[in-house]
Design an enzyme around this catalytic site. Structure first.
Site, mmCIF file in Angstrom:
data_model
loop_
_atom_site.group_PDB
_atom_site.id
_atom_site.type_symbol
_atom_site.label_atom_id
_atom_site.label_comp_id
_atom_site.label_asym_id
_atom_site.label_seq_id
_atom_site.Cartn_x
_atom_site.Cartn_y
_atom_site.Cartn_z
ATOM 1 N N SER A 144 25.115 -30.846 -16.425
ATOM 2 C CA SER A 144 23.828 -30.244 -16.824
ATOM 3 C C SER A 144 23.682 -30.034 -18.328
ATOM 4 O O SER A 144 22.597 -29.675 -18.792
ATOM 5 C CB SER A 144 23.632 -28.909 -16.098
ATOM 6 N N LYS A 167 20.886 -31.794 -19.927
ATOM 7 C CA LYS A 167 19.533 -31.248 -19.860
ATOM 8 C C LYS A 167 19.032 -30.808 -21.244
ATOM 9 O O LYS A 167 17.831 -30.588 -21.426
ATOM 10 C CB LYS A 167 19.483 -30.060 -18.898
ATOM 11 N N SER A 220 18.661 -23.971 -14.998
ATOM 12 C CA SER A 220 19.249 -25.302 -14.904
ATOM 13 C C SER A 220 18.698 -26.079 -13.708
ATOM 14 O O SER A 220 19.406 -26.843 -13.044
ATOM 15 C CB SER A 220 20.783 -25.220 -14.804
ATOM 16 N N LYS A 225 23.822 -24.253 -23.208
ATOM 17 C CA LYS A 225 23.722 -24.775 -21.844
ATOM 18 C C LYS A 225 25.086 -24.991 -21.208
ATOM 19 O O LYS A 225 25.987 -25.545 -21.807
ATOM 20 C CB LYS A 225 22.966 -26.115 -21.864
#
Length: 388
Positions: A57, A60, A122, A224
């Site tokens: 993730s 992202k 997320s 993140k």
């Protein structure tokens, strides 16, 4: 030309002599790790930071970057709404087993909610919704991500989806993640602050930001987390203490607990063991160089910009700084001409070099002045410029 290595004055030495490389090794459990001081782009720790890895993730960040650009250009508004397709719901919804924003198929969702769904929760579903509404489908959006990534300098990244879900052709490096985080922080300060929000409620469901550093008293404000079975646990993070911003990427940890502990340990180590100091102020004379056939006998050596460098706190006493230049320097000299190099050396560090320029212009002597100077040099043996 004769090269002259002239030690700097005690005043300059006292300002601190620095290195862009860590003076000590530091171990980490992460398979990949990179810690840098953002202000000086100094690498504090590098462990396989240029080896491609599954970013999960953390990729992202690129999805969000594409959204931020559309918002900043004015072609998209935070109050615009996007449709949730059946495909986005199935690929990113709760039934998929991954992170989700809990969107409902057919729903109309505002962009500002989707943005928080990507950053804080997320949500895989939010990512697919953004990809489909901006590019028509996820594959086309991924192709746009790849084009933009190359323009940003992400040379070892390739995207096949907007979510970071596992795919052999979906990869990034820790170095590229740090570079992308730097772009987000500097290009979109108005959106970056969302990365520091600790929770977001949508569809009646409260979800908390998974970034463990946000809940510790260490100045963390983004960015993140990531996790898949193949990638392990990862984190791209940033924190500020006493005006210094550190960026960190870790990946390949074995558990959420290990990620939290290693993130805190590395970030604390970076702040505790390194410092950033201003070695030179722009225009500050640090030495003088002799001038050949000039209306003035010397010219000051200065730095064009403030010279800030990050170094291990224990390194100052062992560093040596020298100004290296030709002697004497032939006139005419224009203010701003590069005429010397500041060289920093010391144990356990690579040699560092920074340009020094003329602090003022020095005109050449007149024709008769040069004749007199040549005669004087012939009598008294004054040195002339010579081939190195």
């Amino acid at each position: 030309m004769i090269a002259l290595a002239r030690h700097l004055t005690p005043f300059v030495l006292a300002a601190g002599l620095l290195t862009a490389m860590p003076a000590q090794a530091f171990e980490t459990k992460a398979r990949h790790a990179l810690v840098i001081d953002l202000d000086t782009d100094t690498v504090l720790l590098d462990k396989d930071a240029d080896v491609p890895m599954p970013p999960s993730s953390m990729s992202k960040l690129m999805t969000a970057y594409m959204l931020f650009e559309r918002l900043k250009s004015g072609s998209l508004s935070l109050d615009d709404t996007f449709s949730v397709s059946e495909n986005a719901w199935r690929k990113g919804g709760a039934a998929s087993g991954g992170s989700t924003m809990f969107l409902n198929p057919g729903a109309q969702v505002k962009v500002h909610d989707l943005m928080r769904g990507i950053i804080i929760q997320s949500g895989n579903d939010a990512c697919v919704v953004v990809a489909e509404n901006l590019a028509g489908d996820e594959a086309t959006f991924a192709a746009a991500m790849n084009r933009r990534a190359k323009e940003l300098g992400l040379t070892n990244s390739h995207f096949v989806n907007a979510t970071g879900l596992p795919d052999p052709e979906h990869y990034m490096t820790a170095h590229d993640l740090v570079l992308l985080a730097e772009h987000i922080i500097r290009d979109f300060p108005e959106f970056y602050e969302i990365y520091g929000e600790t929770k977001f409620t949508y569809n009646g469901i409260v979800q908390h930001n998974r970034n463990p550093l946000l809940y510790m008293n260490m100045g963390a404000d983004g960015l993140k987390t990531g996790h898949t079975n193949i990638a392990g646990f990862g984190l791209t993070a940033s924190a500020v203490q006493d005006g210094r911003r550190l960026l960190m990427v870790i990946n390949g940890l074995q558990s959420n607990k290990e990620r939290s502990e290693e993130a805190e340990r590395l970030m604390s180590w970076g702040f505790r063991n390194f410092e950033t100091v201003t070695l030179l102020k722009a225009g500050q004379p640090i030495s003088d160089a002799d001038v050949w056939m000039g209306e003035e006998e010397t010219v000051p050596l200065v730095s064009v910009n403030d010279l800030k460098i990050t170094l291990p706190r224990a390194a100052r006493r062992d560093m040596v700084a020298k100004a290296v230049f030709e002697t004497p320097i032939p006139a005419p000299i224009q203010a701003g001409d590069r005429i010397a190099t500041l060289v920093l050396t010391g144990p356990d560090m690579a040699k560092l070099e920074y340009p020094l320029v003329a602090g003022r212009a020095v005109e050449q002597l007149s024709f008769f002045g040069r004749i007199l100077a040549s005669a004087r040099n012939a009598v008294f043996g004054t040195a002339q410029p010579a081939a190195h």
